[in-house]
Scaffold this active site. Structure first.
Site, PDB file in Angstrom:
ATOM      1  N   ASP A 296       9.410  19.731  15.845  1.00  0.00           N
ATOM      2  CA  ASP A 296       9.805  19.768  15.025  1.00  0.00           C
ATOM      3  C   ASP A 296       8.126  21.168  14.458  1.00  0.00           C
ATOM      4  OD1 ASP A 296      11.027  20.095  12.450  1.00  0.00           O
ATOM      5  OD2 ASP A 296      10.349  18.546  11.615  1.00  0.00           O
ATOM      6  N   THR A 298       7.575  21.915  11.095  1.00  0.00           N
ATOM      7  CA  THR A 298       6.495  21.039   9.482  1.00  0.00           C
ATOM      8  C   THR A 298       6.077  20.231  10.087  1.00  0.00           C
ATOM      9  OG1 THR A 298       8.569  22.595   8.158  1.00  0.00           O
ATOM     10  CG2 THR A 298       7.307  21.052   7.798  1.00  0.00           C
ATOM     11  N   ASP A 531       8.535  14.399  11.728  1.00  0.00           N
ATOM     12  CA  ASP A 531       7.704  12.977  10.701  1.00  0.00           C
ATOM     13  C   ASP A 531       8.599  13.050   9.561  1.00  0.00           C
ATOM     14  OD1 ASP A 531       8.102  15.520   9.992  1.00  0.00           O
ATOM     15  OD2 ASP A 531       6.291  15.651   8.727  1.00  0.00           O
TER      16      ASP A 531
END
Length: 792
Positions: A296, A298, A531
């Site tokens: 990912d 971010t 996350d």
């Protein structure tokens, strides 16, 4: 209306009544269970029985192999307790902490501190830790896929039940705990899922297959040697028993399982020092086998925190700052983007505050959120390419800004309430909010490491595809970028697209999971890093799920590895630790299995010779070694070198086919050592009428041949050489030279190399074994398709 929580007196009463959430955060073994598991093993039982038999003969020196029981148990206990302590400390840091509302205060508590009837608040990404009844909700949606397998979020209303093991994807609320501890729906499932296990480990399953194969060899060889030594040799029960035990002890691969567990446990401790929580032990091994990492953007390539860098007005609409401040203030659980907006515009909130009449929380699937403020209008904020026509000037402007690697949100007004079924409806753009994310300083180095290791990296993000591509390109990760809204739904076609493109934007949570499945369908071993709550499904279904410690509780709960320091750069260390474990256990397995093969072969040959003596009336054949001989043989050809090699650095890339490679190496080497040792013994053996001195000389000759061959097996296993590996081999060889040179050692260990002729023949046969083993090592490399090197 807000429901008040329990008073301190009510909490104390429930604790006294045992109405607590007593499910352990980790289902790890207790210290007493660790001790029992390491002491009462099958291998220790076999060695223990043989030790008792030897001690019954009165020969204490031959019982030295009993130290293996202490060593196996002691090392295993110490390392597993160290690993347990490391994991328990890290698990406390990494566990989900629910927000509990009580009369005294509202604060985060550990799951074990929750009691029956506690009021627990919920927000996006929160894991539901106990079962309960919903008391409050604001557009609350819960994902129960971890329990039911159904991926679609479920809208919850007041009075609905929520189940432990599910997590919040949108909205907020509060619920009363009705079932805690082992009564909760997912308690048993969670307890089982968090165990520190070795399931799905190719290494462990391969070793189990090898041990099964060894068992098939041990039974007939063991029965044969027991019969021939006890009933054909006619040398008395004492010598017969000692020779029998001398044959059986080296057949048992006593250190193989120990060294495997030891290598894993040390790996856990090493990674723990880097703030890496390994929730499932095979993850260390699994990540070493990964060939695709889905990351990912971010929180992985960029840092979690954001800041508003600019605001571009798109018209003459007033109240832009007031609207942004109100939207941020009315979000009870702001994400990173909304937190940055609150920091930038919070001081410009209107007075009196706007009153919200309807709220639409942010969802990963829709990419927007909004609030209706009655006479002040319906305000929405989200992805420009989702809320606007792609041909509009505002959308094009947003695309140009995003191409610089910035995150762009569009603030607009809607023609209908944000909670309408067809919301957001017609959106009028008001302003572009430009957010700046800081690229992690270690991200480029980490991506370069994976590129060197031939591990593909796919950046999968919910952000604008152009923006994601710009960030990836700035880090040196070049390749085609694709908007996930154009992805095919067919698994095969999706796999083709994934092979061509590197970066993907506007990816929905269900698409992340589909992409993991598509890669797996092409034989890839996939690691997923993330996350957020939108990463949970993909983290769960990937071969290895890696969550950030600062991520949502739900993402940490399903991941096998949690990076508590939130550093993507820790992943190479995990890969390196896995490679150390796999590569070193393969080396160690070669040593132990070679010993088992030559021991079984020697027992079979001696046993068959004993049967022949019974049938044809020839001289019976005593087994060449007493227990002390095989004990000292194992010290420096296997024991100490295996311990050192199992813990040494090793960056060789992990390969599949563990059993095939180990057996290809161990079987031929073991056969060569066994045959040459038997030949050496036959040439030195004087028959039934041999004196005790002659028998000792024959046993010594056989041992010399065995040691030379076994040392050369060690010399090949230690390759490619470094200075310390050469030193390890030389140390082992010199140790035996010292043993044979010292008179007291020869006496204690029952050695007699005084017959020069026999000793010369024994050395010559040992050198022959070494030459054959060397040739086999190069041939095996050709057969396995491996480039063999002497030096690193």
């Amino acid at each position: 209306m807000t429901t008040s929580g329990l008073t301190d007196t009510e909490v104390a009463q429930r604790i006294a009544e045992g109405k607590t959430n007593d499910v352990p955060s980790r289902a790890a073994r207790s210290v007493s269970e660790i001790i029992r598991a390491n002491v009462f093993t099958r291998i220790n039982a076999i060695l223990g029985v043989l030790l008792i038999i030897v001690l019954a003969t009165g020969s204490l020196i031959n019982g030295l192999f009993g130290l293996l029981i202490i060593a196996n148990s002691g090392i295993g206990i110490i390392q597993e307790i160290r690993a347990k302590q490391t994991l328990d400390k890290l698990a406390i840091v990494g566990q989900a902490k629910p927000t509990v509302r009580r009369a005294s205060a509202t604060k985060e508590l550990s799951p074990s501190e929750v009691v029956l009837d506690d009021i627990i608040e919920l927000g996006p990404g929160d894991q539901i830790v106990v079962d309960g009844d919903l008391l409050e909700e604001a557009n609350l949606e819960v994902d129960e896929s971890l329990l039911t397998g159904e991926a679609d979020p479920i809208a919850k209303d007041v009075g609905d039940k929520v189940m432990s093991g599910s997590f919040v994807v949108a909205g907020s609320g509060a619920y009363r705990a009705t079932k805690v501890g082992r009564e909760a729906y997912a308690a048993k499932l969670a307890e089982e899922a968090s165990k520190f296990t070795l399931v799905k480990s190719e290494l462990r399953s391969g070793i189990n297959k090898i041990l099964q194969f060894i068992t098939y060899l041990l039974v007939p060889a063991g029965l044969l040697i027991i019969y021939t030594q006890l009933f054909t040799t006619d040398v008395g029960w004492r010598d017969s028993v000692l020779r029998m035990v001398g044959a059986l002890v080296p057949m048992v691969p006593e250190g193989l399982v120990l060294m495997t567990s030891l290598a894993f446990a040390v790996g856990v401790v090493r990674l723990g020092r880097r703030q890496c929580l390994v929730q499932e032990l095979p993850a260390i091994e699994g990540l070493a086998r990964v060939d695709v990492v889905c990351a990912d953007k971010t929180g992985t390539l960029t840092e979690n925190g954001m800041r508003v860098s600019d605001l571009h007005a798109l018209g003459t609409q007033a109240h832009v700052h007031e609207a942004l401040a109100s939207l941020a203030a009315d979000d009870p659980r702001p994400n990173a983007s909304m937190a940055a907006i609150a920091e930038a515009f919070g001081a410009q909130a209107p007075a009196p505050p706007w009153q919200a009449t309807a709220v639409a929380p942010f969802k990963s699937a829709t990419k927007w959120s909004g609030t209706s403020y009655g006479e002040h209008g319906n305000w929405v904020i989200g992805a420009p390419d989702v809320l606007l026509d792609s041909q509009s000037s505002a959308a094009e402007q947003a695309e140009q800004i995003g191409a610089k690697g910035l995150r762009v949100l569009m603030l607009g007004t809607s023609d209908r309430s944000v909670d309408a079924p067809d919301a957001p409806g017609q959106v009028t753009p008001v302003a572009l909010v430009i957010l700046e994310q800081k690229v992690r300083p270690d991200a480029r180095e980490t991506l370069e490491y994976f590129a060197e290791q031939k591990v593909s990296v796919k950046v999968i993000s919910g952000d604008n595809a152009v923006s994601v591509g710009a960030v990836a390109d700035s880090l040196g990760l070049h390749g085609h970028t694709m908007d996930a809204r154009q992805l095919p739904t067919d698994n095969g076609a999706l796999a083709d697209v994934l092979a061509e493109c590197t970066t993907f934007g506007r990816v929905r949570p269900d698409q992340k999971r589909a992409m993991v499945h598509a890669l797996q369908s092409r034989g890839h071993t996939v690691a997923m890093t993330g996350d957020g709550v939108n990463d949970v499904l993909a983290l769960k279904d990937a071969d290895i799920g890696v969550a950030m410690g600062a991520g949502s509780p739900a993402s940490r709960a399903v991941a096998q590895i949690v990076l508590l320091d939130n550093k993507f750069a820790t992943l190479p260390y995990v890969v390196g630790e896995g490679r150390r474990v796999i590569g070193n256990i393969e080396r160690v397995s070669n040593l132990f299995l070679t010993k088992t093969v030559y021991s079984v072969l020697l027992a079979l040959l001696v046993g068959l010779a004993g049967l022949a003596s019974k049938i044809f009336g020839t001289d019976p054949l005593l087994y060449p070694f007493q227990p002390i001989h095989v004990t000292i043989a194992a010290w420096f050809t296997i024991g100490i070198p295996a311990f050192v090699l199992s813990l040494a650095p090793n960056n060789e890339r992990a390969q599949s086919g563990f059993v095939r490679r180990v057996m290809t190496a161990a079987l031929p080497s073991g056969i060569v050592v066994g045959l040459t040792t038997f030949a050496s013994y036959l040439l030195a053996y004087g028959g039934r009428d041999s004196t005790a001195e002659q028998q000792t000389q024959a046993s010594t000759a056989a041992l010399i041949t065995l040691l030379v061959g076994a040392l050369w097996v060690l010399a090949t296993v230690a390759r490619p050489y470094q200075w310390w590996r050469v030193g390890l081999v030389l140390f082992s060889a010199l140790a035996y030279v010292v043993i044979f040179a010292l008179p007291w050692a020869r006496e204690k260990f029952m050695l007699d190399p005084g017959n020069v002729a026999l000793t010369s023949v024994a050395v010559g046969l040992g050198v022959l074994a070494a030459v054959v083993i060397e040739v086999l090592w190069w041939v095996q490399g050709r057969v396995l398709g491996e480039q063999r090197r002497l030096w690193r």
